[in-house]
Enzyme design. Structure first.
Site, mmCIF file in Angstrom:
data_model
loop_
_atom_site.group_PDB
_atom_site.id
_atom_site.type_symbol
_atom_site.label_atom_id
_atom_site.label_comp_id
_atom_site.label_asym_id
_atom_site.label_seq_id
_atom_site.Cartn_x
_atom_site.Cartn_y
_atom_site.Cartn_z
ATOM 1 N N GLU A 151 0.814 -1.209 0.000
ATOM 2 C CA GLU A 151 0.000 0.000 0.000
ATOM 3 C C GLU A 151 0.857 1.272 0.000
ATOM 4 O O GLU A 151 0.867 2.056 0.950
ATOM 5 C CB GLU A 151 -0.964 -0.006 1.195
ATOM 6 C CG GLU A 151 -1.944 -1.162 1.149
ATOM 7 C CD GLU A 151 -2.934 -1.176 2.308
ATOM 8 O OE1 GLU A 151 -4.022 -1.739 2.152
ATOM 9 O OE2 GLU A 151 -2.601 -0.610 3.379
ATOM 10 N N GLU A 313 -6.537 -7.836 -0.933
ATOM 11 C CA GLU A 313 -7.189 -7.897 0.373
ATOM 12 C C GLU A 313 -8.674 -7.657 0.170
ATOM 13 O O GLU A 313 -9.079 -6.556 -0.201
ATOM 14 C CB GLU A 313 -6.614 -6.845 1.335
ATOM 15 C CG GLU A 313 -5.142 -7.026 1.638
ATOM 16 C CD GLU A 313 -4.602 -5.966 2.596
ATOM 17 O OE1 GLU A 313 -5.429 -5.278 3.244
ATOM 18 O OE2 GLU A 313 -3.379 -5.823 2.686
ATOM 19 N N TRP A 321 -8.941 -0.575 13.502
ATOM 20 C CA TRP A 321 -7.823 -0.605 14.423
ATOM 21 C C TRP A 321 -8.335 -0.324 15.838
ATOM 22 O O TRP A 321 -9.510 -0.055 16.050
ATOM 23 C CB TRP A 321 -6.782 0.438 14.010
ATOM 24 C CG TRP A 321 -6.023 0.060 12.772
ATOM 25 C CD1 TRP A 321 -6.221 -1.036 11.980
ATOM 26 C CD2 TRP A 321 -4.942 0.784 12.189
ATOM 27 N NE1 TRP A 321 -5.337 -1.045 10.934
ATOM 28 C CE2 TRP A 321 -4.532 0.056 11.041
ATOM 29 C CE3 TRP A 321 -4.278 1.959 12.506
ATOM 30 C CZ2 TRP A 321 -3.485 0.486 10.228
ATOM 31 C CZ3 TRP A 321 -3.229 2.385 11.703
ATOM 32 C CH2 TRP A 321 -2.840 1.652 10.585
#
Length: 689
Positions: A151, A313, A321
């Site tokens: 990424e 993904e 998170w």
């Protein structure tokens, strides 16, 4: 067209982190993957500290055992180079590798992507770990390809370390040659910003205002893209040298990076990370927002880079998170729905994130297929169902491509320039979203394409209609290409603020819309930003196609017809410019050039689509409500119609001809209900020549 992935069949994979788990779990994990028809695993993209626990001391034994076991179970492996997350010893010993914020303060170790691309030491150490890693695994029979880094420009897409400022100066010297040319390009005569020595030149720095020189800011973003590609090249050259039999890709689609150039120059195909629930975290105040369907728009953008691509993904559970981005658990059927959403839009290799939810670290709430307890759950069963379905489809969809006759066009320069430009940047998102949403709800497939200097006429000519909403930066060369597109039969639509800047972001001293004024047959007589006490004007379509009360949003340009072939389709119906043209159309040889002096709203998009007679390519086969997405993948005479229900309610579908659902084997005809979050994959009759 871009480079595509080449697979023998639609393939499922999963991201796996053996370093997180006791070795006793690996074999059972791989066995269960194969039972679910998962045949590819991605490994190692965050394992630098495993490979090089101390500087210059390398240990590749653990992942050799992983690869051996994967091979024994018939799993193919994508290896990720670990350069997105350096080990603590590296950033501690060499703080010059760290990125900095605009004030010059360094970002510290503890997350990821906290380094900069221009540090000579970081480039050296990255080259070394990649070379050692490729040497260690290049001959292993399980390995099929490499994902470089992870990424690029995620979390941080600006770079202000000392080495970045120095590299920017060198980039500018190469681009402009002399300070005189730089000063001219940046318009530094304004506010006495003229540079007389190269060491005076910097990237954006801490200032009394958050508004830097706009022409410098545009070059800054071009520079960031170039240094990112340069950093990627360090890795691809090593892999091409040592493992030419393996393909190379990278994942993600983040800011200040020309992913088209990256792919053309360095990769075999592009990969993307698909998390549809992000669409529900960033909704704007609108009726019936796109939500997870916004990811169809994202996937359409990826398709402009690689028509057939990998999703490296794919969301497989709730995400987030510890401190951010929290997303709820997908409802039963949604993971399967999102998976086929990706397949519809061009995915031939679908890799789920992740096999099992981490029990430690920042992503302990970013859930994967398996929960912490490692016992069967409904997500496991749902993905096993998908694996079985794709296995039964075999290679029937391979080689097929998404079909669209309408394109929404953008370009990097305008996207980057628009970030700073409050007068035209916000219009882009509003118009693109309105167009994509209404086309989606009308079941009209659309591509998201990127105009580049190398774009040929043939690529544009593949589309019946192109919407290029607000290209403030417009060159005469681009205008000439677009004119040829229209002349050969294309329909081209512009919005407000088109064509008033040159390639440096300077405003032309010529009537708006600059280079395409002649093509559209209009000029802009007057204008206003719609903001605060300045209200948008109401619109009146000449034949009452628009309902009363529809307003021209965002920006109002008052148009002046300059050509006898230009007709006025809509006028402003209020404000001091009531009765003045707002929307025009000019017939040019075989095509049409439209100009709308505002941001496109959903109501205006509907009126234009009606005027153009745009219809769904599935209209001959079925009718479905707006909650359903329809799209076609085609290979030769074979066409496959995807029918996806994004609603939690059944969708009534009227089939006009008997069709078979290839996923369930059911024969469908007449009235049928598509259950919540359900998918049909219908093989259509062979297309007529």
């Amino acid at each position: 067209m871009g480079k595509s992935i080449r697979m023998d069949k639609l393939t499922l994979g999963v991201c796996y982190y053996p370093e997180h788990w006791p070795e006793a779990l690996w074999e059972d994990d791989f066995r269960r993957m194969r039972e679910m028809n998962i045949s590819v695993v991605r490994l190692a993209e965050f394992a630098w500290a495993i490979f090089e626990p101390e500087e210059g001391k390398f240990d590749f034994a653990m992942f050799h055992r992983v690869l051996d076991l994967a091979h024994r179970y018939g799993l193919k492996v994508i290896l990720g180079t670990p350069t997105a997350a350096p080990p603590a010893w590296l950033t501690h010993k060499y703080p010059e590798v760290l990125n900095a914020d605009v004030t010059g303060e360094l970002y510290r170790h503890g997350l990821r992507r906290h380094t900069n691309y221009t540090s000579a030491k970081y480039r050296e150490l990255c080259q070394r770990i990649v070379r050692k890693m490729v040497e260690a695994y290049k001959d292993h029979p399980a390995v099929i390809g490499w994902q470089i880094d992870n990424e690029f420009n995620c979390h941080m897409d600006v770079f202000y370390a000392e080495t970045d400022h120095a590299a920017f100066r060198e980039w500018l010297k190469d681009k402009y040659g002399t300070l005189d040319k730089l000063n001219e390009a940046w318009g530094t005569v304004f506010w006495s910003q003229t540079y007389t020595a190269w060491e005076q030149v910097h990237l954006t720095r801490h200032m009394v205002s958050r508004s830097p020189n706009p022409h410098m800011a545009l070059d800054e973003k071009r520079f960031i893209s170039d240094i990112t590609i340069s950093f990627a090249r360090l890795q691809t050259e090593i892999i091409r040298e040592l493992a030419p039999q393996h393909w190379i890709t990278t994942n993600g689609m983040f800011g200040h990076l020309d992913n088209h150039e990256l792919t053309e120059e360095l990769l075999d195909f592009f990969s993307y990370d698909s998390y549809p629930q992000f669409g529900s975290l960033d909704t704007i105040n609108e009726e019936a927002p796109l939500l997870d369907r916004a990811w169809s728009m994202k996937l359409s953008q990826v398709r402009s880079i690689s028509p057939n691509f990998c999703v490296m993904e794919q969301q497989s559970g709730p995400g987030g998170w510890v401190d951010a981005m929290a997303m709820g658990t997908p409802k039963p059927g949604q993971i399967r729905l999102w998976s086929y959403q990706s397949v519809l839009h061009g995915t031939d290799l679908l890799v789920y994130f992740r096999w099992r939810t981490a029990t430690v670290g920042t992503e302990i709430y970013w859930h994967g297929i398996n929960d912490y307890h490692n016992r069967p759950n409904r997500r496991v069963r749902e993905i096993a169902q998908i694996g079985g379905e794709l296995a039964s489809l075999g290679n029937s969809l391979i080689g097929s491509a998404y079909q669209a006759e309408v394109a929404i066009m953008q370009d990097y320069d305008n996207s980057w320039d628009g970030e700073l430009d409050a007068w035209c940047g916000p219009l882009q998102r509003r118009s693109v979203r309105a167009w994509y949403k209404r086309l989606q709800h009308r079941h009209i497939p659309a591509d998201m394409i990127t105009l580049r200097a190398s774009t040929p006429l043939e690529e544009l000519a593949a589309y019946k209609v192109i919407v290029y909403p607000h290209p403030a930066i417009m060159t005469d060369e681009t205008a000439a290409l677009l004119t040829r597109y229209v002349e050969q039969g294309g329909i081209l639509l512009f919005g407000a603020r088109t064509g008033f800047k040159n390639i440096h972001g300077h405003c032309y001293m010529r009537p708006f819309p600059g280079p395409v004024a002649g093509l559209c047959g209009i000029t802009v007589e007057d204008f206003t930003l719609v903001k605060g006490t300045v209200a948008p004007a109401e619109l009146r379509w000449k034949d009452s196609r628009l309902a009363e009360g529809v307003k021209a949003e965002g920006f109002n340009e008052i148009l002046q017809v300059e050509d006898a072939d230009t007709e006025v389709l809509a006028e402003y119906a209020s404000e001091y410019y009531a009765g003045k043209p707002a929307l025009t159309r000019r017939f040019v040889e075989k095509g049409q050039a439209w100009y709308y002096g505002a941001a496109f709203s959903e109501a205006v998009v509907d009126a234009i689509a009606d005027e153009l007679g745009l219809v769904s390519p599935a209209a001959d086969f079925l009718e479905a409500p707006a909650q359903v997405e329809l799209g076609i993948r085609r290979a030769g005479d074979k066409r496959f119609l995807f029918v996806l229900n994004y609603s939690g309610e059944p969708a009534p579908v009227q089939l006009k001809t008997p069709l078979k659902d290839l996923l369930s084997g059911a024969a469908l005809n007449g009235e049928a209900a598509l259950p919540p979050y359900e998918v049909w994959l219908l093989e259509l009759p062979e297309a007529a020549e």
